[in-house]
Design a protein around this motif. Sequence first.
Motif, short mmCIF file in Angstrom:
data_model
loop_
_atom_site.label_atom_id
_atom_site.label_comp_id
_atom_site.label_asym_id
_atom_site.label_seq_id
_atom_site.Cartn_x
_atom_site.Cartn_y
_atom_site.Cartn_z
N PRO A 114 0.79 -1.23 0.00
CA PRO A 114 0.00 0.00 0.00
C PRO A 114 0.83 1.28 0.00
CG PRO A 114 -0.97 -1.59 1.50
CD PRO A 114 0.35 -2.17 1.06
N ASP A 115 2.09 1.19 0.43
CA ASP A 115 2.94 2.39 0.40
C ASP A 115 3.59 2.62 -0.96
OD1 ASP A 115 4.83 0.41 0.32
OD2 ASP A 115 5.88 1.00 2.14
N GLY A 116 3.27 1.75 -1.94
CA GLY A 116 3.80 1.93 -3.29
C GLY A 116 5.09 1.19 -3.58
N THR A 117 5.68 0.51 -2.60
CA THR A 117 6.91 -0.23 -2.86
C THR A 117 6.60 -1.54 -3.57
OG1 THR A 117 6.83 -1.24 -0.66
CG2 THR A 117 8.13 0.77 -0.91
N VAL A 118 7.52 -1.96 -4.41
CA VAL A 118 7.31 -3.12 -5.29
C VAL A 118 7.54 -4.41 -4.52
CG1 VAL A 118 8.08 -4.30 -7.36
CG2 VAL A 118 8.00 -1.80 -7.31
N LEU A 119 6.54 -5.30 -4.56
CA LEU A 119 6.71 -6.65 -4.04
C LEU A 119 7.21 -7.59 -5.13
CD1 LEU A 119 3.46 -7.06 -1.91
CD2 LEU A 119 5.79 -7.11 -1.03
N GLU A 120 6.62 -7.48 -6.30
CA GLU A 120 6.97 -8.39 -7.40
C GLU A 120 6.57 -7.75 -8.72
OE1 GLU A 120 8.74 -10.50 -8.96
OE2 GLU A 120 8.26 -12.27 -7.73
N VAL A 121 7.32 -8.02 -9.76
CA VAL A 121 6.94 -7.64 -11.11
C VAL A 121 7.09 -8.87 -12.00
CG1 VAL A 121 7.53 -5.20 -10.89
CG2 VAL A 121 9.28 -6.82 -11.65
N ASN A 122 6.33 -8.92 -13.06
CA ASN A 122 6.40 -10.09 -13.93
C ASN A 122 7.51 -9.95 -14.97
OD1 ASN A 122 5.26 -8.28 -15.71
ND2 ASN A 122 3.54 -9.58 -16.28
N ASP A 123 7.71 -11.03 -15.72
CA ASP A 123 8.79 -11.06 -16.71
C ASP A 123 8.60 -10.00 -17.79
OD1 ASP A 123 9.87 -13.14 -15.31
OD2 ASP A 123 9.10 -14.71 -16.64
N THR A 124 7.35 -9.75 -18.15
CA THR A 124 7.08 -8.75 -19.18
C THR A 124 7.59 -7.39 -18.76
OG1 THR A 124 5.11 -9.98 -19.85
CG2 THR A 124 5.28 -7.71 -20.60
N VAL B 116 14.61 -4.11 -8.29
CA VAL B 116 13.28 -3.50 -8.33
C VAL B 116 12.53 -3.71 -7.02
CG1 VAL B 116 11.02 -3.63 -9.43
CG2 VAL B 116 13.09 -3.64 -10.83
N ALA B 117 12.62 -4.92 -6.46
CA ALA B 117 11.87 -5.24 -5.24
C ALA B 117 12.26 -4.30 -4.11
CB ALA B 117 12.12 -6.70 -4.84
N GLY B 118 11.26 -3.76 -3.44
CA GLY B 118 11.50 -2.87 -2.33
C GLY B 118 11.59 -1.40 -2.70
N GLU B 119 11.66 -1.11 -3.99
CA GLU B 119 11.70 0.28 -4.45
C GLU B 119 10.28 0.80 -4.67
OE1 GLU B 119 14.37 2.30 -5.02
OE2 GLU B 119 15.64 0.72 -4.15
N HIS B 120 10.11 2.09 -4.47
CA HIS B 120 8.81 2.69 -4.79
C HIS B 120 8.66 2.70 -6.30
CE1 HIS B 120 5.47 5.52 -5.06
NE2 HIS B 120 5.29 5.37 -3.76
N ILE B 121 7.47 2.41 -6.78
CA ILE B 121 7.28 2.32 -8.23
C ILE B 121 7.64 3.62 -8.93
CG2 ILE B 121 4.83 2.92 -8.04
CD1 ILE B 121 4.35 1.12 -10.51
N ALA B 122 7.42 4.75 -8.26
CA ALA B 122 7.73 6.04 -8.88
C ALA B 122 9.22 6.29 -8.98
CB ALA B 122 7.06 7.17 -8.10
N ASP B 123 10.04 5.50 -8.27
CA ASP B 123 11.49 5.68 -8.31
C ASP B 123 12.17 4.77 -9.34
OD1 ASP B 123 11.39 7.59 -6.30
OD2 ASP B 123 11.58 6.10 -4.70
N LEU B 124 11.38 3.98 -10.07
CA LEU B 124 11.97 3.12 -11.09
C LEU B 124 12.45 3.94 -12.28
CD1 LEU B 124 9.47 0.10 -11.13
CD2 LEU B 124 11.55 0.41 -9.77
N ALA B 125 13.34 3.33 -13.07
CA ALA B 125 13.93 4.04 -14.21
C ALA B 125 12.90 4.36 -15.29
CB ALA B 125 15.06 3.19 -14.81
N TRP B 126 11.74 3.79 -15.21
CA TRP B 126 10.70 4.06 -16.20
C TRP B 126 10.40 5.54 -16.33
CZ3 TRP B 126 6.09 0.10 -15.60
CH2 TRP B 126 6.55 -1.17 -15.95
N TRP B 127 10.53 6.26 -15.22
CA TRP B 127 10.07 7.65 -15.18
C TRP B 127 11.23 8.65 -15.17
CZ3 TRP B 127 5.24 6.13 -15.73
CH2 TRP B 127 4.83 4.95 -15.08
N ASP B 128 12.45 8.17 -15.45
CA ASP B 128 13.63 9.05 -15.38
C ASP B 128 13.54 10.23 -16.34
OD1 ASP B 128 14.75 7.61 -13.39
OD2 ASP B 128 16.27 6.62 -14.61
N HIS B 129 12.80 10.08 -17.41
CA HIS B 129 12.75 11.11 -18.44
C HIS B 129 11.86 12.28 -18.06
CE1 HIS B 129 9.12 8.79 -18.96
NE2 HIS B 129 8.61 9.77 -19.70
#
Length: 569
Positions: free
Chosen positions: A243-253, A265-278
């Motif tokens: 619920p705090d936005g941290t990643v538990l698991e992501v799939n292979d895709t 990736v696990a344990g990071e907030h989804i907003a801190d992933l490299a997806w949004w670096d731009h």
Amino acid sequence: MTVDEDGDIRTWNAGAEELYGYDAETAVGMSVAAFHPESDRASGLTDRLLQQTRIAGEASHEGWRVRADGSRFYADVRYASLESEDGASRGYAKVVHDMTEQRRQRRRTERFVEESEDVVTIVDPDGTVTYVSGSAERVFDYDPDALVGENLFDYVHPDGRERAMETFFACVEGAESATAECRLRSPDGGWFNVEGRCRNMLDDDAIDGVLVYLRNVTARKQRARRFEGIFNRTFQATGLLRPDGTVLEVNDTALEFGAGDRESVAGEHIADLAWWDHSDAERETVRDAVTRAVAGEFVRYEAEVRGADGLATIDFSAKPVHDEDGNVSLLIVEGRDITAQQRQRRHLQVLQRVMRHNIRNDLMKLRAWTQAMCEEPDAERRAEHLETVEEILDKWEGMSERMREMRRILRPANSRETTTATDSLIADAVDPVREAHDDATVLTEVPDDWIRAPATLGKAVAELVRNAVEARGDATVEVALTGPTDGWAEVVVRDDGPGMPEMEADVLENGEETPLNHGQGLGLWMVRMIVTQAGGEVSVESTADGTTVRLRLPTDRRPRTTTPVEPTE
């Protein structure tokens, strides 16, 4: 109480009166058999107990007894032979202990063991089974008695036997408890997935062995495999968040798309992933989506993310999962790549604008000039009209070529990054422009280094240089490449021309779908498309003294041993 040799009550005390409900006057003279259930009397149990006491001096029995009102209680009964000083028999002493409550507690424990999801076993240090709870029949379809005396490891699958032995014998040698998973053979020759927990009870006189709890986790394993099959084989990027936005698991895709590896990736907030670096704006939007989803809202919108193949558009959603109390315990986020559809839609929109504006205008011109040619008697004037018509047709031939180039770039395979030498990249881009425009001066400044960049970047540079020299024939154009710095490189194209029109600058910076007059905007829109596909951005500074266009691209430094790949023509 005491009993004579025939089994009749001789004396009756207050304790017996309270326990059985008979007063002494009634009880004295009654046979001890009267206090037993009918089944005991029918089997001759009372006679056997008296006979055993007479011969052995004592006897005991644990079982049901009957009160005066017909109710029953559970008792531990002991008989002892009574003798006179000269050794003559004087009958028997009978001691009765009410064990109804103790038996109830014991049966509760037994029922708990029997009905437990675990099969409780006691195993000798060599692996021999000495006890199996009745739950073995329900859980594993084995007769518990048939397993006693067997070696537990004979039932373990060979592939996991060594690991199971290591766990068990570590417990035997002193470890208080240990857990392992293995496969256990079923009566029909199949295999159960089993979780085994060992507890060393060798020093406990009541157990004198290793307690092994066996739990059938076959269904759980099947559910896990089904979940993994669905989770990892879907075309959508899917993630599970706290619920705090941290990643538990992501799939292979999601990992293939460009989120990294599971450990990072696990344990990071989804907003801190490299997806949004731009884009800081996109990062904040996804944070807001998480906040809204935690509040119970289903959130869905189109987002731009930076994937392994550059900037992409995804159909992003965040869905809350509630527990039994109605609280949000989990978030499911999904991203479906709709980049191809979006780019195709934008491409079609651009072509529609070209058709609507340019073709309509040019058709009117063609109609007028061809009519003028037909009516013009002078041959030289007709030739001039024809030249004008040919210019319009040539322009459309060039626009058709640009459209084909854009369709090629739209193909996903052409957006992938390719290692190439920077000097070759820039040289291949500017040399054809130099040859076609002798009056223009094109200068380049390229570091002696290698970058990882899309092969189509050269076409973007060539388009910007060509745009500058066509705006002013004797223009001086400078092309410089800096970086990579912090994973980014920048291509700067600067000219001393009259300044880029606002409409064309909007096409580059914002992708504004304004009328793309004379096809010039088509080329600039292609530049923006190349850069954004790579996860980069474009900025324009335009004044009356010239224009500076900056192409900022994500890249990585690579060793010089990498074999260069020429840009795709």
